[in-house]
Design a protein around this motif. Structure first.
Motif, PDB file in Angstrom:
ATOM      1  N   ARG A 466       0.904  -0.992   0.554  1.00 13.81           N
ATOM      2  CA  ARG A 466       0.004  -0.031   0.143  1.00 13.81           C
ATOM      3  C   ARG A 466       0.857   1.344   0.019  1.00 13.81           C
ATOM      4  NH1 ARG A 466      -2.839  -3.441   3.601  1.00 13.81           N
ATOM      5  NH2 ARG A 466      -3.602  -4.182   3.327  1.00 13.81           N
ATOM      6  N   THR A 467       0.290   1.980  -0.984  1.00 18.47           N
ATOM      7  CA  THR A 467       1.794   2.917  -1.534  1.00 18.47           C
ATOM      8  C   THR A 467       0.160   5.167  -1.065  1.00 18.47           C
ATOM      9  OG1 THR A 467       3.220   2.042  -2.201  1.00 18.47           O
ATOM     10  CG2 THR A 467       2.893   4.823  -2.795  1.00 18.47           C
ATOM     11  N   ASP A 468       1.032   5.340  -0.167  1.00 19.87           N
ATOM     12  CA  ASP A 468       0.515   7.243  -0.313  1.00 19.87           C
ATOM     13  C   ASP A 468       0.889   7.847  -1.057  1.00 19.87           C
ATOM     14  OD1 ASP A 468      -2.370   5.601   0.861  1.00 19.87           O
ATOM     15  OD2 ASP A 468      -1.471   6.193   2.900  1.00 19.87           O
ATOM     16  N   MET A 469       0.781   8.399  -2.011  1.00 18.24           N
ATOM     17  CA  MET A 469       1.499   9.494  -2.682  1.00 18.24           C
ATOM     18  C   MET A 469       0.686  10.911  -2.538  1.00 18.24           C
ATOM     19  SD  MET A 469       4.110   9.048  -6.190  1.00 18.24           S
ATOM     20  CE  MET A 469       2.742   8.763  -7.054  1.00 18.24           C
ATOM     21  N   LYS A 488      -3.828   7.297  -3.711  1.00 16.44           N
ATOM     22  CA  LYS A 488      -4.047   5.719  -2.727  1.00 16.44           C
ATOM     23  C   LYS A 488      -3.430   4.987  -3.586  1.00 16.44           C
ATOM     24  CE  LYS A 488      -5.861   7.244   1.172  1.00 16.44           C
ATOM     25  NZ  LYS A 488      -4.802   7.283   2.343  1.00 16.44           N
ATOM     26  N   LYS A 489      -2.249   3.749  -3.866  1.00 16.89           N
ATOM     27  CA  LYS A 489      -2.343   3.275  -4.435  1.00 16.89           C
ATOM     28  C   LYS A 489      -2.369   1.858  -3.624  1.00 16.89           C
ATOM     29  CE  LYS A 489       0.208   5.254  -7.524  1.00 16.89           C
ATOM     30  NZ  LYS A 489       1.462   4.949  -8.555  1.00 16.89           N
ATOM     31  N   THR A 531      -5.400   2.259  -7.998  1.00 13.41           N
ATOM     32  CA  THR A 531      -4.695   3.573  -8.101  1.00 13.41           C
ATOM     33  C   THR A 531      -6.044   4.136  -7.920  1.00 13.41           C
ATOM     34  OG1 THR A 531      -2.968   3.415  -9.108  1.00 13.41           O
ATOM     35  CG2 THR A 531      -3.375   5.461  -8.415  1.00 13.41           C
ATOM     36  N   LEU A 532      -6.222   5.039  -6.840  1.00 15.05           N
ATOM     37  CA  LEU A 532      -7.209   5.609  -6.404  1.00 15.05           C
ATOM     38  C   LEU A 532      -7.255   7.034  -6.453  1.00 15.05           C
ATOM     39  CD1 LEU A 532      -9.150   3.593  -3.559  1.00 15.05           C
ATOM     40  CD2 LEU A 532      -9.664   4.144  -6.392  1.00 15.05           C
ATOM     41  N   ALA A 541     -12.166   8.267  -6.616  1.00 16.74           N
ATOM     42  CA  ALA A 541     -11.979   8.009  -8.329  1.00 16.74           C
ATOM     43  C   ALA A 541     -10.587   7.272  -8.402  1.00 16.74           C
ATOM     44  CB  ALA A 541     -11.406   9.736  -8.829  1.00 16.74           C
ATOM     45  N   LEU A 542     -11.094   6.365  -8.819  1.00 17.23           N
ATOM     46  CA  LEU A 542     -10.443   5.223 -10.083  1.00 17.23           C
ATOM     47  C   LEU A 542      -9.735   6.007 -10.970  1.00 17.23           C
ATOM     48  CD1 LEU A 542      -9.936   2.246  -9.669  1.00 17.23           C
ATOM     49  CD2 LEU A 542     -11.532   1.868 -11.453  1.00 17.23           C
ATOM     50  N   ASN A 543      -8.284   5.700 -10.595  1.00 13.67           N
ATOM     51  CA  ASN A 543      -7.635   6.155 -12.306  1.00 13.67           C
ATOM     52  C   ASN A 543      -7.356   5.181 -12.861  1.00 13.67           C
ATOM     53  OD1 ASN A 543      -5.209   6.656 -14.060  1.00 13.67           O
ATOM     54  ND2 ASN A 543      -4.948   8.141 -12.738  1.00 13.67           N
TER      55      ASN A 543
END
Length: 910
Positions: A466-469, A488-489, A531-532, A541-543
């Motif tokens: 999990r990644t917050d960027m 958020k990934k 990725t959101l 929001a889905l990327n």
């Protein structure tokens, strides 16, 4: 019957013709009459040793004359208390009499009070295909470790990170008495073992267990211990600190009893020396001590805890156990816990060269990472009968990681104008489970060299990250509007693999044998990325360009055969593998499916010539095919670095590698000269390489594609030679490499060539307890690119080094080393020259000198830095990394052992 003397003679020859001859003679008695009573003269036929006649002496020692036909005889004069006297008699028809005059028999044995038998062994020699080093033939200091010993061996090199090379080829596994010692990590060593406990060091090639490995064989080093070293216990406990910031602590306990080995270790430290970066793995012989996590999806290591960068905090511990259970079972197991926190900083200057412009990216990165893992290995080997062996080898790894990363990028135009910048803040965590078990059944037969084996190995891998960027974009020339991207990934990677192999070896003659093999592999890989984007209120929001569920199925059938011709002096092999692969890529997000069938024949050949016991030549060729990994194929946009975006390519095909290698080694024991030389060449067909497009903002968008025209070649040689009647020794080395790499930049073909020349020279002198070395090395690189002549800028680095170690008094030891590095023709701020000076002085207490108090000084001049240059495609990358500089430690070490010191080792100088 012992033939102590063979002679052909005539004692007395009469010129008379006869069909028979007479034999007589006498012996001299030196034993007061005992010799006369028990002696005998025997005549036996030479062709079948049958007794023809015999005679005994009278009181005066004269043998009674006996008559025998003309023939070839062995005449033996014997006495049970004395050595025999034997004569070969070949008369002719003119001979009639042979007289054995005044024969003296020597005493058969002498009773000795003490006998010392000394066997002479070469320092280095070949035993079959195994290179043997006799450990005691190489002089090391009294408390030397195995690492110190290895550095003395001709053709063996141990670099600063602990990598071992023998005759130019890297050692991938180190064993102790033929057993794994804390796993099979390539950098395993036993610095905890004393050099004087090693009987010999063995180096040999063995077949790689990985059927898809680039190399058909791997190089293995085995440390054979002396019998007395396999009994009792030994170890050490050590603590060091500067009473302010830095500390080191270690505990090591080993207990050996014949085949039973038990080892326990613990480590806590916050210095780079104890961060287990390669070389320090040797000190403890640890399992799986590569400082990083392996990602099988991308076939890459994520490094952490490197002792050359950053500020680490390390906590590790574990155990190792090896024993025989009864006569048929052998058990080997180990467990390692490791936890590492690393704070690091890095500055990078990247020069980009395009057809019509150039620009620079100045980057700063600061990272804090946390890594924790549990590693468990077990090996169960059981002899089901005298010819059948079963091996069960499970492995389990569980790890968690966490990273906080800040990255600042400034982009500067050719006119030295700041055009834009990005600031990236990311926080990530992951949890990984990796497990497999190998089951192998080996059947030998009464017929020599006939063997059958079957192997099955299922494996399981699962990772969730999990990644917050947050990324801030700033534009200074109005190219676009400033903006902030929050995401958020999550990524879930899963792999289930089943591998099975059959292998059969049949000797056709004493010199020729054939090897037949078959392998099957079923591999299921899933990679789900989501990725959101933050929409101002929430992350919902889905990327779609950065989200994808991708699945890959791969089934491989491999059949091969190899013909082997082997005699005492050389070994030749020729063979090929037929491989059939079915691959299915499924984009579960879009429903798109792409399947592929691949069939190919991969030839192989090798030759090994052993000219003498100390001279060897090896030639090797094979063709390997490599399929793209899942990360390269997944059709998704990866913007982990928004300035370097990567998009996967599901249409990637396999690449082919043609590998050639040559290696020669020779050693002259009398003159103590050694020489090694070799060459490697790799021609790649359809290599998976980069196709990069640069947009108007200078962002790189890269997609992997298959490209022809890549090759890599190298030459190397080295050795050692004593000079001036062995007054001192010169070690020399030289390497040359030339690489040709083809890539595409903005749809334009770019050929990058890099030529590197690296000579080195070291002078070594050992005088009693004092060792001195002075040396230097030089590295000159010539990069060339077709897309821009501005990037064709040669650069260099050279180093000078000196070191000494001595015993000032019986209990006082001192050592120091100095290394000067000069970097030239690099970017501004990266032409860094520095001197690293380290020193240590220690005093030994107690009767056995096993309590050592030492003062260590590291980087006395406070100049330590990590500085590197790398040339890639159309860019030149200069990097300098934060590293711990000057620090001092007071160290107390207590060594303990159950082995009694040899006579003289406890004695102190007056």
């Amino acid at each position: 019957m012992r033939l102590s003397l063979i002679t052909l003679f005539s004692i007395l020859c009469l010129g008379l013709s006869a069909q028979s001859i007479r034999l007589t003679g006498n012996i001299q008695d030196t034993t007061s009459g005992g010799l006369m009573n028990n002696s005998v003269l025997m005549v036996t036929k030479f062709k079948d040793s049958s007794l023809v006649n015999f005679s005994r002496p009278d009181k005066t020692g004269l043998f009674k004359s006996i008559k025998v036909p003309v023939d070839t005889y062995l005449v033996v004069i014997s006495n049970p208390n004395f050595s025999d006297k034997t004569y070969l008699l070949v008369p002719n028809k003119k001979d009639s009499l042979f007289n054995f005059k005044n024969v003296v028999l020597r005493t058969k044995c002498i009773l000795l009070n003490e006998v010392e038998i000394v066997a002479s062994k070469d320092k280095m020699y070949y035993k079959g295909d195994t290179l043997m080093f006799t450990a005691d033939s190489f002089k090391v200091k009294a408390d030397a470790t195995v690492e110190d010993l290895l550095k003395k061996l001709p053709g063996v090199k141990v670099d600063a990170k602990g990598k071992i090379t023998v005759q130019g080829k890297e050692v991938t596994q180190v064993l102790v008495d033929g057993d794994e010692f804390f796993g099979t990590d390539p950098t395993i060593a036993t610095k905890n073992l004393n050099a004087n406990s090693v009987e010999n060091v063995q180096v040999y090639e063995k077949k790689s267990e990985d059927a898809e490995s680039k190399d058909e064989t791997v190089k293995v080093m085995n440390l054979q211990l002396k019998e007395e070293a396999k009994k009792g216990y030994f170890g050490k406990v050590s603590a060091a600190s500067d009473a302010q910031k830095f500390y080191e602590g270690e505990l090591l306990v080993n207990k050996f009893k014949s085949s039973r080995k038990l080892s326990l270790f613990g480590l806590i430290a916050n210095t780079p020396k104890q961060a287990f970066g390669g070389r320090e793995t040797w000190e403890y012989g640890l399992s799986n001590e590569n400082n990083g996590n392996y990602d099988p999806e991308s076939n890459t290591w994520t490094s952490y805890g490197d002792n050359s960068v950053g500020i680490p905090q390390t906590l590790k511990g574990g155990f190792y156990f090896n024993d025989k259970i009864g006569k048929k079972i052998k058990l080997n197991t180990d467990y390692t816990f490791k936890q590492n926190t690393m704070t690091s900083g890095q500055e990078t200057n990247t020069q980009y060269f395009l057809e019509d412009t150039t620009y620079t990216n100045a980057q700063k990165i600061s990272t804090t990472s946390f890594n924790q893992s549990h590693n468990f290995n077990l090996r169960w080997t059981q002899n089901l009968d005298s010819l059948t062996e079963l091996t069960v080898k499970p492995k389990f790894v569980y790890g968690i990681t966490g990273n906080n990363n800040l990255q600042e990028d400034d982009f500067i135009s050719e006119s030295d104008t700041l055009t834009r910048e990005t600031n990236i803040s990311s926080k990530s965590s992951s949890e990984t489970t990796d497990a497999n078990i190998m089951l192998k059944l080996t059947r030998n037969f009464k017929k020599k060299d006939r063997q059958f084996s079957i192997t099955y190995q299922p494996s399981y891998y699962n990772s969730v990250s999990r990644t917050d960027m947050i990324t801030d974009f700033r534009y200074y020339l109005g190219q676009a509007q400033d903006s902030t991207l929050k995401q958020k990934k999550t990524q879930e990677a899963y792999r289930m693999e089943n591998n099975a192999t059959l292998n059969y070896v049949e000797p056709l003659t004493k010199k020729v044998k054939v090897e037949i093999s078959y392998g099957f592999s079923h591999n299921q890989n899933n990679n789900n990325r989501k990725t959101l984007d933050f929409n101002g209120i929430a992350y919902d929001a889905l990327n779609t360009t950065q989200s994808n569920d991708f699945r890959n199925l791969r089934m491989t059938n491999r059949a091969g055969t190899k013909l082997i011709y082997e005699v005492k002096k050389y070994r030749l092999s020729l063979g090929a593998n037929y491989r059939s692969i079915y691959q299915e890529n499924v984009n579960a997000t879009t429903g798109q499916k792409l399947s592929l069938n691949v069939n190919n024949i991969l030839p192989m050949a090798s030759a090994n010539f052993r000219f003498t016991q100390t001279s060897n030549l090896t030639l090797f060729y094979n063709m390997q095919s490599q399929l793209p990994d899942l990360k390269q194929m997944q059709p998704i946009t990866d913007n982990s670095d928004p300035n370097n975006i990567v998009i996967g390519n599901p249409k990637l095909k396999q690449q082919f590698n043609n590998n050639f290698s040559l290696n020669y080694y020779t050693y002259k024991p009398i003159s103590d000269r050694n020489l090694y030389a070799g060459a490697n060449y790799n021609n790649v067909i359809g290599e998976i390489n980069d196709k990069t497009y640069y947009d108007s903002l200078g962002r790189a968008v890269t997609t992997p594609v298959n490209i022809d025209g890549n090759y890599y070649g190298s030459l190397y040689l080295g050795g050692g030679i004593p000079v001036f009647n062995k007054l001192f020794k010169i070690d020399y080395n030289f390497s040359f490499s030339h690489n040709n790499n083809v890539a595409f930049v903005n749809d334009q073909k770019n050929i990058t060539q890099n030529t590197s020349i690296s000579p080195g020279l070291t002078f070594e002198k050992q005088l009693g307890e004092t060792e001195i070395s002075i040396g230097g090395d030089y590295n000159y690189n010539i990069p060339k690119q077709t897309i821009s002549l501005q990037s064709n800028q040669p650069y260099y680095s050279y180093g000078l080094n000196a070191a000494f170690r001595t015993k000032l008094f019986n209990r006082l030891n001192a050592s120091a080393e100095a290394n000067y590095t000069n970097n030239g023709n690099r970017a501004n701020g990266y032409n860094i020259n520095y001197v690293i000076v380290n020193g240590s002085i220690g005093y030994s207490f107690l009767k056995q000198k096993n309590l050592i108090v030492a003062f260590d000084a590291n980087d006395i001049l406070n100049q330590n830095i990590n500085n590197q240059r790398n040339v890639q495609a159309n860019k030149i990358v200069d990097t300098k990394t934060q590293i711990i500089k000057r620090y001092f430690l007071l160290r107390i070490t207590f060594k303990f052992t159950s082995q009694k010191p040899k006579a003289g080792e406890e004695e102190d100088d007056e």
